[in-house]
Enzyme design. Sequence first.
Site, PDB file in Angstrom:
ATOM      1  N   ARG A  61      66.917   0.211   8.260  1.00 11.31           N
ATOM      2  CA  ARG A  61      67.737  -1.002   8.075  1.00 11.31           C
ATOM      3  C   ARG A  61      69.019  -0.699   7.275  1.00 11.31           C
ATOM      4  O   ARG A  61      70.027  -1.386   7.395  1.00 11.31           O
ATOM      5  CB  ARG A  61      66.917  -2.100   7.389  1.00 11.31           C
ATOM      6  CG  ARG A  61      67.567  -3.473   7.501  1.00 11.31           C
ATOM      7  CD  ARG A  61      67.849  -4.190   6.200  1.00 11.31           C
ATOM      8  NE  ARG A  61      66.804  -4.148   5.244  1.00 11.31           N
ATOM      9  CZ  ARG A  61      67.023  -4.091   3.931  1.00 11.31           C
ATOM     10  NH1 ARG A  61      68.268  -4.021   3.462  1.00 11.31           N
ATOM     11  NH2 ARG A  61      66.022  -4.060   3.080  1.00 11.31           N
ATOM     12  N   TYR A 113      88.415 -14.164  19.842  1.00 15.49           N
ATOM     13  CA  TYR A 113      87.139 -14.538  20.452  1.00 15.49           C
ATOM     14  C   TYR A 113      86.576 -15.799  19.763  1.00 15.49           C
ATOM     15  O   TYR A 113      86.688 -15.947  18.539  1.00 15.49           O
ATOM     16  CB  TYR A 113      86.167 -13.347  20.323  1.00 15.49           C
ATOM     17  CG  TYR A 113      84.765 -13.696  20.675  1.00 15.49           C
ATOM     18  CD1 TYR A 113      84.439 -14.086  21.967  1.00 15.49           C
ATOM     19  CD2 TYR A 113      83.757 -13.671  19.721  1.00 15.49           C
ATOM     20  CE1 TYR A 113      83.141 -14.443  22.295  1.00 15.49           C
ATOM     21  CE2 TYR A 113      82.453 -14.015  20.041  1.00 15.49           C
ATOM     22  CZ  TYR A 113      82.158 -14.404  21.329  1.00 15.49           C
ATOM     23  OH  TYR A 113      80.880 -14.756  21.650  1.00 15.49           O
ATOM     24  N   ASP A 186      90.651  -6.065  16.365  1.00 15.64           N
ATOM     25  CA  ASP A 186      89.537  -6.067  17.318  1.00 15.64           C
ATOM     26  C   ASP A 186      90.051  -5.413  18.597  1.00 15.64           C
ATOM     27  O   ASP A 186      90.899  -5.969  19.297  1.00 15.64           O
ATOM     28  CB  ASP A 186      89.074  -7.509  17.573  1.00 15.64           C
ATOM     29  CG  ASP A 186      87.915  -7.590  18.577  1.00 15.64           C
ATOM     30  OD1 ASP A 186      87.788  -6.687  19.424  1.00 15.64           O
ATOM     31  OD2 ASP A 186      87.160  -8.579  18.519  1.00 15.64           O
ATOM     32  N   LYS A 211      80.516  -4.677  25.160  1.00 12.56           N
ATOM     33  CA  LYS A 211      81.410  -4.718  26.320  1.00 12.56           C
ATOM     34  C   LYS A 211      81.594  -3.301  26.885  1.00 12.56           C
ATOM     35  O   LYS A 211      80.651  -2.707  27.321  1.00 12.56           O
ATOM     36  CB  LYS A 211      82.743  -5.365  25.931  1.00 12.56           C
ATOM     37  CG  LYS A 211      82.591  -6.615  25.049  1.00 12.56           C
ATOM     38  CD  LYS A 211      81.809  -7.706  25.727  1.00 12.56           C
ATOM     39  CE  LYS A 211      81.793  -8.946  24.844  1.00 12.56           C
ATOM     40  NZ  LYS A 211      80.750  -9.877  25.172  1.00 12.56           N
TER      41      LYS A 211
END
Length: 398
Positions: A61, A113, A186, A211
């Site tokens: 983690r 986005y 981004d 993507k």
Amino acid sequence: MSNPRPSPLGPATLAIHGQRQRDAFGSPHMPIYDTTTFAYPDTATLLQVTEGRRQGPLYSRYGQNPTLYALEETLAALEDAEAAWAFSSGMAAISTLFLTHGRRGIACLGEVYGGTLSLLEQQLPTLGIDTHLLLDGHDPEALERLLEAGVGLVYLETPTNPTLRLIDIEAVAEQAHRHGALVAVDGTFATPINQRPLALGADIVVHSATKYLGGHSDLTAGAVMGSVERLAPLWRWRQNLGTALSPQLASLLSRSLRTLPLRMQRHNTSAQTIAEALLEHPAIARVLYPGLPSHPGHALAHHQMCGFSGMLTLELKGGRDAAARMADQLTLFALAPSLGGAESLVTQPCTTSHVDLSAEERARRGIGDGMLRLSVGLEDVDDLLADLHQALDMLETG
Ligand code: PLP
């Protein structure tokens, strides 16, 4: 085209050899270390690891897992960055970035986005983080006022969704750095194959690896790249928010990255072919694609990109109804949100990504209801063109 890669190795080589470390067996592809924790022979050695005096995996983690390390080395190599961290989604990467570097206020330039927008507009202000949306892109005067007021992070996407506008990364970085602010980009639509924001002066790059980097519509992941200095503070946030990528998906993403340069070449050339072929079609008012000389950002695209990616937007003369009928008529372009996979996709922004905005607000942002956004996949481009033409013919006859 400019923006050359300083590394002596090309992107196709880096995609395959970017991972520097091998495991104890010399595996060319790092296996999945499907384990949550790692044991040490004695407390003295374990203490060296927990105190950071010795590099070693510890707890998955925390992102301390060899499968993640291998992925992150390749991600950093592709972006020509000192470091990269892998996240459980693009939004995990972006929200962790904002919590780490956005606390002096965030100026967001242009369209972003929807999830990012909602974080900036609705959630972050409830934590006392000032966010400012400059929808028109890089307006130097408006940005200057925010920088003078002490905003510490300038955030942008380029190209933007769905109008594929470009923002001049070098100009934004030069202005932000004069005020000691950081710039984060981004780069999801472009990928590191087509655009490397760090080389243009940005401090941090984020990607939705869901993507193009993943490229097969079968994994959700995110990435942040930059210098060790900029990325170091993100590490603790990722650890405690629990937003690191799992080793299983890190392995799948590592496999995908090996073909990223090849896939992007194909996305780039197919989208360019389709954009040029549809430009003069009588049913189409506009084709938006940065690789077309008619695109308002074409000169900038040539300067800051080395390929124009697989995203293009059509605006139908028949408006909302025509766009919906065309989307329904397509057979090879699946009607689905998302982008960047092997298969072609189509969306009508007014019914998906921008459905929550009023028609007036969409128009103000240049998002016509007659727009269709295409994510051009890896199929034979002649088949894609035939599919687009039969759907356009139906509009004319029907
Ligand atoms: N950035 C861009 C440009 C996107 O298109 C998306 C998702 O569509 C995201 C970030 C968020 O990525 P994810 O769905 O992996 O959280």
